[in-house]
Design a protein around this motif. Structure first.
Motif, PDB file in Angstrom:
ATOM      1  N   LEU A 108      14.639 -39.505   0.313  1.00  0.00           N
ATOM      2  CA  LEU A 108      15.286 -38.962  -0.883  1.00  0.00           C
ATOM      3  C   LEU A 108      14.643 -39.623  -2.096  1.00  0.00           C
ATOM      4  CD1 LEU A 108      19.152 -38.628  -0.376  1.00  0.00           C
ATOM      5  CD2 LEU A 108      17.532 -36.838  -1.028  1.00  0.00           C
ATOM      6  N   ILE A 109      14.089 -38.797  -2.971  1.00  0.00           N
ATOM      7  CA  ILE A 109      13.346 -39.294  -4.126  1.00  0.00           C
ATOM      8  C   ILE A 109      14.164 -39.054  -5.388  1.00  0.00           C
ATOM      9  CG2 ILE A 109      11.176 -39.220  -5.387  1.00  0.00           C
ATOM     10  CD1 ILE A 109      10.812 -40.055  -2.495  1.00  0.00           C
ATOM     11  N   PRO A 110      14.849 -40.079  -5.905  1.00  0.00           N
ATOM     12  CA  PRO A 110      15.550 -39.911  -7.181  1.00  0.00           C
ATOM     13  C   PRO A 110      14.538 -39.795  -8.319  1.00  0.00           C
ATOM     14  CG  PRO A 110      15.682 -42.186  -6.452  1.00  0.00           C
ATOM     15  CD  PRO A 110      15.003 -41.424  -5.350  1.00  0.00           C
ATOM     16  N   PRO A 111      14.984 -39.352  -9.499  1.00  0.00           N
ATOM     17  CA  PRO A 111      14.046 -39.228 -10.622  1.00  0.00           C
ATOM     18  C   PRO A 111      13.213 -40.486 -10.810  1.00  0.00           C
ATOM     19  CG  PRO A 111      16.142 -38.251 -11.205  1.00  0.00           C
ATOM     20  CD  PRO A 111      16.337 -38.903  -9.861  1.00  0.00           C
ATOM     21  N   VAL A 112      11.909 -40.305 -10.919  1.00  0.00           N
ATOM     22  CA  VAL A 112      11.001 -41.448 -10.979  1.00  0.00           C
ATOM     23  C   VAL A 112      10.871 -41.934 -12.415  1.00  0.00           C
ATOM     24  CG1 VAL A 112       9.750 -40.604  -8.970  1.00  0.00           C
ATOM     25  CG2 VAL A 112       8.918 -40.032 -11.258  1.00  0.00           C
ATOM     26  N   SER A 113      10.307 -43.133 -12.559  1.00  0.00           N
ATOM     27  CA  SER A 113      10.112 -43.693 -13.897  1.00  0.00           C
ATOM     28  C   SER A 113       8.675 -44.060 -14.146  1.00  0.00           C
ATOM     29  CB  SER A 113      10.982 -44.943 -14.088  1.00  0.00           C
ATOM     30  OG  SER A 113      10.663 -45.928 -13.135  1.00  0.00           O
ATOM     31  N   GLY A 114       7.817 -43.913 -13.139  1.00  0.00           N
ATOM     32  CA  GLY A 114       6.383 -44.196 -13.243  1.00  0.00           C
ATOM     33  C   GLY A 114       6.164 -45.598 -13.725  1.00  0.00           C
ATOM     34  N   GLY A 115       7.690 -46.153 -13.431  1.00  0.00           N
ATOM     35  CA  GLY A 115       7.980 -47.460 -13.587  1.00  0.00           C
ATOM     36  C   GLY A 115       8.847 -47.759 -12.450  1.00  0.00           C
TER      37      GLY A 115
END
Length: 248
Positions: free
Chosen positions: A75-82
């Motif tokens: 499950l991939i929650p919204p990423v932050s590219g952080g």
């Protein structure tokens, strides 16, 4: 139908586990059906599950794909590219601090990043321009003081998506070379969390490709950032409107 689902960031924290063993009441679900059942089974995380994307075998899954018991699920929650830990492709905690693609251009590591080392990866004799973007931990956001950041990644998928950014750049700007290094774990104030280096024969393509790389990184690479403040903490995800990592 027994499924094993890797969890990350806020969902893992809310459910108290990074690896969920789930008995789906049926067979051959789609991602939409699985997320609906998970939301009912775990109401305390239902809101986070609803806005997450399901990854199947390290790819963002389309809504109508059929899930099999042997699939690698996350499950991939919204990423932050952080939490300074991460999972390997088998869904187990990894003790190895550094992960790099075979071509050496894309790196995820727990060690401090080197701007020079990442930049050197794109310097070639036939390129007259090179540009390096460096992202660091900012201390003050308005009146709120950040003590440090913690980054987490779905490492194998993150490396694959970073390499895909390099391929996309080369398609849009033929000949442009890209390298990306990203830190995971604890990153203190003023320390480097990400380095993106690009090179090209001419400078205009460098500027365009660098901006493209950071925006794509923030959009679809499964890396998450937790801000630790003096009085609390929060996982930060995509903050540019509705999140869809499959948008081009």
């Amino acid at each position: 139908m027994k499924l094993t689902i890797q969890l990350f960031a806020g969902i893992a924290e809310r459910l108290g586990t990074s690896l969920l063993e789930y008995d789906y009441p049926g067979t051959d679900p789609t991602p939409v059906q699985l997320k609906e059942k998970l939301g009912l089974a775990y109401p305390e995380a239902a809101a986070q599950i609803r806005v997450s994307f399901l990854a199947v075998n390290q790819q963002y899954a389309s809504a109508d794909i059929i899930i099999k018991a042997q699939d690698e699920l996350a499950l991939i929650p919204p990423v932050s590219g952080g939490d300074g830990s991460h999972l390997n492709g088998d869904g187990h905690r990894s003790s190895h601090p550094e992960h790099r693609t075979d071509d050496g251009l894309f790196l995820i590591t727990q060690s401090p990043l080197s701007v020079e080392a990442t930049t050197e990866l794109v310097i070639t004799a036939n390129h007259g321009a090179a540009l390096t973007f460096v992202g660091t931990t900012r201390e003050m956001t308005g009146q709120q003081r950040t003590v440090h950041l913690e980054y987490e990644a779905y490492v194998p998928m993150a490396l694959s998506k970073m390499a895909a950014i390099g391929s996309e750049i080369n398609e849009r700007w033929p000949g442009v070379k890209c390298a990306i290094s990203h830190r995971i774990g604890k990153v203190d104030v003023a320390e480097i969390s990400v380095v993106i280096a690009v090179s090209s024969p001419h400078r205009s393509d460098c500027y365009d490709a660098s901006r493209y790389a950071i925006e794509r990184l923030k959009q679809n690479v499964p890396i998450w950032k937790k801000e630790i403040w003096e009085d609390g903490s929060e996982w930060k995800g995509h903050q540019l409107g509705p999140w869809n990592p499959t948008d081009n």
